[in-house]
Design a protein around this motif. Structure first.
Motif, PDB file in Angstrom:
ATOM      1  N   GLU A  99       0.828  -1.216   0.000  1.00  0.00           N
ATOM      2  CA  GLU A  99       0.000   0.000   0.000  1.00  0.00           C
ATOM      3  C   GLU A  99       0.862   1.267   0.000  1.00  0.00           C
ATOM      4  N   PHE A 100       1.924   1.262   0.802  1.00  0.00           N
ATOM      5  CA  PHE A 100       2.818   2.430   0.809  1.00  0.00           C
ATOM      6  C   PHE A 100       3.364   2.667  -0.598  1.00  0.00           C
ATOM      7  N   TYR A 101       3.795   1.588  -1.221  1.00  0.00           N
ATOM      8  CA  TYR A 101       4.335   1.690  -2.583  1.00  0.00           C
ATOM      9  C   TYR A 101       3.273   2.199  -3.555  1.00  0.00           C
ATOM     10  N   LEU A 102       2.082   1.646  -3.488  1.00  0.00           N
ATOM     11  CA  LEU A 102       1.024   2.012  -4.442  1.00  0.00           C
ATOM     12  C   LEU A 102       0.667   3.496  -4.363  1.00  0.00           C
ATOM     13  N   ILE A 103       0.571   4.016  -3.131  1.00  0.00           N
ATOM     14  CA  ILE A 103       0.171   5.435  -3.078  1.00  0.00           C
ATOM     15  C   ILE A 103       1.335   6.359  -3.463  1.00  0.00           C
ATOM     16  N   LEU A 104       2.580   5.857  -3.350  1.00  0.00           N
ATOM     17  CA  LEU A 104       3.731   6.700  -3.696  1.00  0.00           C
ATOM     18  C   LEU A 104       4.167   6.526  -5.149  1.00  0.00           C
ATOM     19  N   LYS A 105       3.507   5.643  -5.845  1.00  0.00           N
ATOM     20  CA  LYS A 105       3.881   5.367  -7.239  1.00  0.00           C
ATOM     21  C   LYS A 105       3.771   6.624  -8.111  1.00  0.00           C
ATOM     22  N   VAL A 106       2.746   7.429  -7.863  1.00  0.00           N
ATOM     23  CA  VAL A 106       2.582   8.661  -8.649  1.00  0.00           C
ATOM     24  C   VAL A 106       3.791   9.576  -8.506  1.00  0.00           C
ATOM     25  N   ALA A 107       4.494   9.469  -7.361  1.00  0.00           N
ATOM     26  CA  ALA A 107       5.671  10.309  -7.153  1.00  0.00           C
ATOM     27  C   ALA A 107       6.937   9.596  -7.650  1.00  0.00           C
ATOM     28  N   ALA A 109       7.766   6.132  -7.021  1.00  0.00           N
ATOM     29  CA  ALA A 109       8.292   5.040  -6.188  1.00  0.00           C
ATOM     30  C   ALA A 109       8.629   3.830  -7.061  1.00  0.00           C
ATOM     31  N   LYS A 110       9.757   3.200  -6.747  1.00  0.00           N
ATOM     32  CA  LYS A 110      10.203   2.025  -7.496  1.00  0.00           C
ATOM     33  C   LYS A 110       9.861   0.751  -6.720  1.00  0.00           C
ATOM     34  N   PRO A 111       9.662  -0.354  -7.446  1.00  0.00           N
ATOM     35  CA  PRO A 111       9.379  -1.620  -6.749  1.00  0.00           C
ATOM     36  C   PRO A 111      10.449  -1.966  -5.708  1.00  0.00           C
ATOM     37  N   ALA A 112      11.674  -1.484  -5.891  1.00  0.00           N
ATOM     38  CA  ALA A 112      12.740  -1.785  -4.924  1.00  0.00           C
ATOM     39  C   ALA A 112      12.351  -1.321  -3.515  1.00  0.00           C
ATOM     40  N   LEU A 113      11.680  -0.178  -3.446  1.00  0.00           N
ATOM     41  CA  LEU A 113      11.243   0.332  -2.144  1.00  0.00           C
ATOM     42  C   LEU A 113      10.246  -0.638  -1.512  1.00  0.00           C
ATOM     43  N   MET A 114       9.319  -1.111  -2.344  1.00  0.00           N
ATOM     44  CA  MET A 114       8.310  -2.053  -1.852  1.00  0.00           C
ATOM     45  C   MET A 114       8.970  -3.332  -1.335  1.00  0.00           C
ATOM     46  N   TRP A 115       9.910  -3.867  -2.109  1.00  0.00           N
ATOM     47  CA  TRP A 115      10.563  -5.124  -1.706  1.00  0.00           C
ATOM     48  C   TRP A 115      11.386  -4.952  -0.438  1.00  0.00           C
TER      49      TRP A 115
END
Ligand SMILES: *C/C=C(C)/C=C/C=C(C)/C=C/C1=C(C)CCCC1(C)C
Length: 245
Positions: A99-107, A109-115
């Protein structure tokens, strides 16, 4: 057949003074109701935000299924359903990282952050499980709890001050606001869990508390963190939808 028998057991053993069991029942219903709410709201969102709300629903739905198992387990054995508890967490907490990654994607965010967030959440939970269920005597709970706590602090650091924070600032507006609220959930709402852990494991004050105290604390924390967290995402999606329409 086995499930049928355990259901019979559950209902024949319901005890009006079983407050711990009561919180498991309420947990089942709350998680189910929240899932229905999130899933049924999906149509109103455009594609980008639908995924985030869908994940909110998956989190409460996975929890609902585990709560049914945990409720039965408690009613039959009068013991903490630690195994189901951690299976639930190891599925739902990584989804909160998503969820953190999804909402920051517009800014950007890379999948690396999510992982990275997922990896630390898994370390936090696996080491917590070791301390609570496997090496749970002597200094075990303290040692494993400390490792788990370190992983927890890393997650807190990353979202409050690290790259996730920078992305949220770049995104600004409603996204920054929602990110901040989610950060508070992780700092305050998630901090309830280590308190529960100290209530239920050796070396702190478990001896003065009744059996199942840990479950009341965990059940309360789950309701706050899973449903509350999901509602923040939902509210953000509603706002973003209004902007587009
Ligand atoms: C929906 C479930 C959630 C949000 C569960 C979160 C669980 C934690 C933040 C657990 C943290 C723990 C520590 C920081 C140290 C002691 C062991 C744990 C696993 C209870």
């Amino acid at each position: 057949m086995k499930t049928f028998l355990s259901l019979v057991d559950v209902t024949s053993k319901l005890d009006p003074t079983d407050y711990v069991g009561f919180t498991f029942f309420v947990g089942c219903m709350a998680m189910m109701a929240a899932s229905a709410f999130f899933f049924l709201s999906l149509n109103q969102f455009d594609k980008k935000w639908r995924t985030s709300v869908l994940v909110s629903g998956l989190i409460t739905f996975i929890a609902a299924v585990h709560y049914f198992y945990m409720r039965d387990y408690w009613a039959v054995n009068m013991e903490s359903p630690t195994f189901f508890r951690y299976v639930d967490w190891v599925l739902t907490v990584p989804l909160m990282c998503v969820e953190f990654y999804l909402i920051l994607k517009v800014a950007g965010a890379k999948p690396a952050l999510m992982w990275k967030l997922i990896a630390f959440s898994v370390i936090m939970l696996v080491t917590g499980y070791f301390g609570e269920a496997v090496y749970n005597t002597g200094s075990g709970p303290a040692v494993w709890g400390a490792i788990s706590g370190a992983a927890y602090f890393y997650i807190v650091y990353e979202i409050w001050f690290g790259s996730a924070k920078k992305l949220a600032v770049n995104a600004g507006g409603d996204i920054l606001k929602a990110h901040k609220i989610l950060c508070w959930f992780v700092l305050v709402g998630w901090a309830i869990y280590p308190l529960g852990y100290m209530m239920g494991t050796e070396g702190w004050y478990n001896s003065i508390l009744p059996q199942g105290g840990i479950d009341v604390v965990y059940n309360l924390a789950d309701a706050i963190n899973k449903i509350g967290f999901g509602l923040v995402i939902y509210a953000l999606a509603v706002k973003k939808n209004e902007v587009h329409n």
